[in-house]
Design a protein around this motif. Structure first.
Motif, mmCIF file in Angstrom:
data_model
loop_
_atom_site.group_PDB
_atom_site.id
_atom_site.type_symbol
_atom_site.label_atom_id
_atom_site.label_comp_id
_atom_site.label_asym_id
_atom_site.label_seq_id
_atom_site.Cartn_x
_atom_site.Cartn_y
_atom_site.Cartn_z
ATOM 1 N N SER A 144 -6.980 2.211 1.736
ATOM 2 C CA SER A 144 -6.575 3.334 1.587
ATOM 3 C C SER A 144 -7.443 4.652 2.748
ATOM 4 O O SER A 144 -6.558 5.190 3.348
ATOM 5 C CB SER A 144 -7.284 3.853 0.339
ATOM 6 O OG SER A 144 -6.955 3.401 -0.859
ATOM 7 N N TYR B 161 1.245 -1.190 0.186
ATOM 8 C CA TYR B 161 0.209 -0.165 0.273
ATOM 9 C C TYR B 161 0.796 1.169 0.531
ATOM 10 O O TYR B 161 0.629 2.280 -0.414
ATOM 11 C CB TYR B 161 -0.782 -0.080 1.215
ATOM 12 C CG TYR B 161 -0.160 0.176 2.768
ATOM 13 C CD1 TYR B 161 0.400 1.288 2.797
ATOM 14 C CD2 TYR B 161 -0.271 -1.958 2.764
ATOM 15 C CE1 TYR B 161 0.857 0.665 3.967
ATOM 16 C CE2 TYR B 161 0.400 -1.971 3.979
ATOM 17 C CZ TYR B 161 0.873 -1.183 4.630
ATOM 18 O OH TYR B 161 1.678 -1.587 6.016
ATOM 19 N N ALA C 168 -5.089 3.803 5.853
ATOM 20 C CA ALA C 168 -3.846 4.455 5.723
ATOM 21 C C ALA C 168 -3.763 5.688 6.202
ATOM 22 O O ALA C 168 -2.336 6.200 7.186
ATOM 23 C CB ALA C 168 -3.117 4.565 3.893
ATOM 24 N N SER C 169 -4.481 6.230 6.405
ATOM 25 C CA SER C 169 -4.446 7.488 6.807
ATOM 26 C C SER C 169 -4.561 7.587 8.320
ATOM 27 O O SER C 169 -3.938 8.247 8.708
ATOM 28 C CB SER C 169 -5.686 8.408 6.254
ATOM 29 O OG SER C 169 -6.342 8.227 5.130
ATOM 30 N N SER D 158 -5.266 -4.899 3.187
ATOM 31 C CA SER D 158 -4.519 -4.237 2.337
ATOM 32 C C SER D 158 -4.150 -5.525 0.815
ATOM 33 O O SER D 158 -4.654 -6.533 -0.444
ATOM 34 C CB SER D 158 -2.910 -3.566 2.483
ATOM 35 O OG SER D 158 -2.691 -4.684 2.738
ATOM 36 N N ALA E 21 2.475 9.924 3.372
ATOM 37 C CA ALA E 21 2.616 8.464 3.303
ATOM 38 C C ALA E 21 3.783 8.109 2.900
ATOM 39 O O ALA E 21 3.461 7.026 3.101
ATOM 40 C CB ALA E 21 1.778 9.016 1.606
ATOM 41 N N ARG F 219 1.094 2.639 -3.465
ATOM 42 C CA ARG F 219 -0.133 3.780 -3.570
ATOM 43 C C ARG F 219 -0.433 4.604 -3.666
ATOM 44 O O ARG F 219 -0.890 6.150 -3.978
ATOM 45 C CB ARG F 219 -0.834 2.658 -4.098
ATOM 46 C CG ARG F 219 -2.104 2.628 -3.973
ATOM 47 C CD ARG F 219 -3.418 1.729 -4.012
ATOM 48 N NE ARG F 219 -3.791 1.628 -2.788
ATOM 49 C CZ ARG F 219 -3.646 1.088 -1.469
ATOM 50 N NH1 ARG F 219 -4.356 -0.698 -2.881
ATOM 51 N NH2 ARG F 219 -3.741 0.431 -0.159
ATOM 52 N N GLU F 220 -0.404 4.710 -1.931
ATOM 53 C CA GLU F 220 -0.465 5.656 -1.260
ATOM 54 C C GLU F 220 -0.192 7.524 -1.314
ATOM 55 O O GLU F 220 -1.053 8.299 -1.366
ATOM 56 C CB GLU F 220 -0.746 5.587 0.443
ATOM 57 C CG GLU F 220 -1.815 4.117 0.595
ATOM 58 C CD GLU F 220 -3.190 4.450 -0.226
ATOM 59 O OE1 GLU F 220 -3.930 6.062 0.354
ATOM 60 O OE2 GLU F 220 -4.394 3.355 -0.254
ATOM 61 N N LYS G 118 -3.104 14.580 8.975
ATOM 62 C CA LYS G 118 -4.379 13.133 8.433
ATOM 63 C C LYS G 118 -4.960 13.053 9.810
ATOM 64 O O LYS G 118 -5.808 11.943 9.775
ATOM 65 C CB LYS G 118 -3.846 11.397 7.745
ATOM 66 C CG LYS G 118 -2.804 12.539 6.393
ATOM 67 C CD LYS G 118 -2.319 11.405 6.136
ATOM 68 C CE LYS G 118 -1.503 10.474 7.213
ATOM 69 N NZ LYS G 118 -0.406 8.733 6.597
ATOM 70 N N ALA H 141 -0.977 10.803 -2.978
ATOM 71 C CA ALA H 141 -1.481 11.938 -2.431
ATOM 72 C C ALA H 141 0.050 13.196 -3.261
ATOM 73 O O ALA H 141 -0.930 13.807 -3.456
ATOM 74 C CB ALA H 141 -0.382 11.905 -1.534
#
Length: 642
Positions: free
Chosen positions: A381, A48, A384-385, A146, A239, A51-52, A438, A56
């Motif tokens: 997703s 992840y 992840a924050s 994930s 991220a 990707r994140e 975040k 961002a």
């Protein structure tokens, strides 16, 4: 994060370079074990993190540009080099507390270096320990979710089943904890070795097709990205940090595997595999920007191979979760021993290895919190924050305590210690600030969990201190009582009485009540105090200290390390060598059970009084905690206002 894999003390000592030279086979086994346990969390970050970070960096447009891809890649690669390799592998692995690592071990080391007045160090230890629980909740939820999301890349028909399947796997994972992890741990290393080999191999073809991705190895791309992207660059940094979550495990698991195996595994297997995979994902997105939706799984061919990869990813994330769960058990035991939490029931799942433990209450709380997170956020997703704040907070605290150890413990000049640690602390603070952006997207979760644990730990420590001080004022000096009893002894009964007390200078409450109600005294009386050292383990030869204070009274002090589970009968057996004839079947253990009531002026706010009393009531029975045979225990009830 830490764990409880069955590695014997001699192996650990050998791996650290202490004792006899270790064999190649033993070193290989330790290295393999560290790959399975230490690197599970950071090893599953490619699912992840890239990707994140790229999403961002892409901002509102949503289409990743080559500059954004190369900039993010460069940031990730250099974060792995600076934060993990330099800070942890090169520097912090040297700051061991008798071969042990981790934030509470570092706290004890810093306290010892500072000496008196280490309240700030304790506060830092409480903060880092509390933040770890946030990490222990989010890691299983995010990593398993994930991995299961990879099913969408096989067919969209699987999408409705992702969350339910994740919950089932997590419930199953927590359900098997009570059986112990020794058997499962044997598979951790080989599975993670396959994982690292596969994720590295899958990246080679995309890199060959898009060789310009190798420009990301130049740190100027990272600097340029941050310089030209303003606030978006700062958000992206939060991220990017997802790529280094799990770095704390390098230090936390030092005692289980030793310095050299952990360093070898990182430098020769884990770091090259991670770097290749991130470069492969970057190459894939450079060739097809639409692949950013799921760049990790799209490295693998559609169909059977991708399905196998979902299964392997699930296994890898379960391993990452297992390590952080057992880490929570270890941290809790250390916190109990250091007086930061009340006694909880600790079950040993291995007769041979004391490190393998299971704490039912922690297991239940973690399970409830993890399942709630999955049901609340429903996607990796979104989760992840929430990730990153607890880990960056722990890293900031670790850097601060590391500075104290280097300055006071290693006896460096303050400026030299600051010059070494300041760059890492600045970087950690930058990552923390970026992650704090975040907070409203989910970052409040680890902050709330951390704040709750800080309140609990601080309340328990403060309340225990106030209770000790209040009890000491009310209690009779032991020396005076013994002198009186020897001069005018009451009726004697055969056998030995052991009175447990936390204050060896005052007469134990249980002794005073026994004299008051029974009006008799045993032939032999022992005032027993249990101390927790600021070292992880104590040499058996230093376990018992015996002091004769009169013909019928003696003081015995048992010392345990903060990573040991106190076993009173076993420790008292050592006292035989010091001349005390100890027979547990003719010995009675007297314990005082205190019923607490809030006082008008206790030194704490009213709500904290009530919280401390609740924590005290929830504490596990001292008989079980100290492993005293329940048939030999006499409990005396007292009421104390606090």
């Amino acid at each position: 994060m830490t764990s409880d894999v069955a590695i014997s003390a001699p192996e650990t000592a050998a791996a650290n370079g202490h004792g006899e030279a270790h064999t190649t086979a033993r070193f290989g086994a330790l290295t393999l074990g560290s790959i399975g346990v230490v690197y599970g969390d950071i090893g599953t970050s490619p699912l992840y993190a890239f990707r994140e970070a790229v999403m961002a960096a892409s901002g509102v447009e949503g289409v990743p540009t080559p500059a954004a891809v190369l900039g993010v890649l460069s940031l990730i690669l250099w974060a792995l080099i600076v934060v993990v390799t330099l800070k942890y592998v090169v520097i912090l692995l040297r700051a061991d507390n008798n071969g042990e690592g981790g934030t509470l071990a570092l706290m004890a080391l810093a306290q010892r270096a500072v000496g008196t007045g280490g309240a700030t160090i304790v506060l830092l230890g409480i903060i880092s320990g509390a933040l770890f629980y946030g990490d222990a909740v989010i890691t299983p939820a995010l990593s398993v979710l994930s991995a299961i999301e990879g099913m969408k890349d096989i067919t969209l028909h699987f999408e409705p089943y992702i969350v339910p399947l994740t919950v089932i796997i997590l419930v199953g994972l927590f359900a098997v904890q009570s059986r112990g992890t020794a058997r499962v741990a044997a598979f951790f290393g080989p599975v993670m070795c396959v994982w690292f080999a596969v994720i590295a191999a899958a990246a080679i073809h995309p890199i060959i097709e898009q060789p310009q991705v190798l420009f990301a190895l130049n740190p100027l791309y990272a600097v340029s990205f941050m310089f030209h992207h303003g606030i978006i660059g700062f958000v992206t940094l939060g991220a990017v940090f997802l790529a280094v979550t799990g770095a704390e495990a390098l230090y936390a698991d030092l005692g289980h595997f030793g310095k050299r195996p952990i360093q070898t595994a990182w430098l020769f297997i884990v770091l090259p595999s991670l770097a290749l995979n991130y470069l492969g994902q970057g190459a894939l997105v450079l060739g097809d920007p639409g692949a950013i939706v799921s760049p990790f799984f799209q490295l693998f061919p559609q169909g059977f191979f991708r399905g196998c990869m979902v299964v392997l990813a699930t296994a890898a994330t379960v391993i990452a979760s297992q390590a952080v769960i057992t880490g929570a058990y270890s941290l809790t035991r250390q916190a109990i021993q250091l007086g930061l939490l009340p006694r909880f029931e600790i079950r040993h799942t291995s007769e041979a290895h004391s490190g393998q433990i299971f704490i039912p209450r922690i297991n239940q709380l973690l399970l409830v919190a993890v399942v709630l997170l999955v049901l609340l956020f429903r996607s990796s997703s979104a989760l992840a924050s929430a990730y990153g704040i607890s880990v960056t907070g722990t890293m900031v605290v670790t850097a601060m305590m590391g500075f104290v150890v280097i300055w006071k413990g290693w006896r460096w000049k303050p400026l030299a210690a600051a010059a070494l640690i300041a760059p890492f602390l600045c970087l950690d603070l930058t990552f923390l600030t970026a992650n704090l952006l975040k907070v409203f997207e989910g970052g409040w979760v680890p902050l709330a969990l951390g704040a709750l644990m800080i309140i609990l730990m601080y309340t328990w420590r403060r309340g225990s201190r106030l209770l000790f001080e209040k009890s000491r004022k009310l209690e009779f000096p032991l020396a005076d009582l013994v002198a009186m009893l020897e001069k005018r002894p009451p009726q004697r009964v055969p056998g030995t009485a052991v009175f447990l007390t936390s204050d060896p200078l005052s007469a134990p409450t249980a002794l005073m009540h026994s004299l008051k109600h029974y009006k008799v005294l045993h032939e032999k009386n022992v005032i027993l105090t249990i101390e927790t050292a600021q070292t992880p383990r104590i040499d058996p030869a230093e376990r018992v200290r015996l002091e004769q204070i009169s013909p019928t009274f003696s003081k015995v002090t048992l010392k345990f390390g903060f990573m040991e589970s106190p076993n009173v009968p076993k420790a008292l057996a050592i006292a035989r060598k010091l001349g005390w004839q100890f027979d547990i079947m003719s010995t009675s253990f007297f314990l005082s059970r205190r019923a607490l009531k809030p006082a008008v002026h206790s030194g704490m706010p009213r709500w904290q009084d009530r919280l401390f009393i609740s924590l005290s009531r929830s504490a596990n029975d001292a008989t079980d905690y100290f492993q005293i045979p329940s048939g030999r225990v006499v409990e005396v009830g007292t009421q104390v206002t606090i």
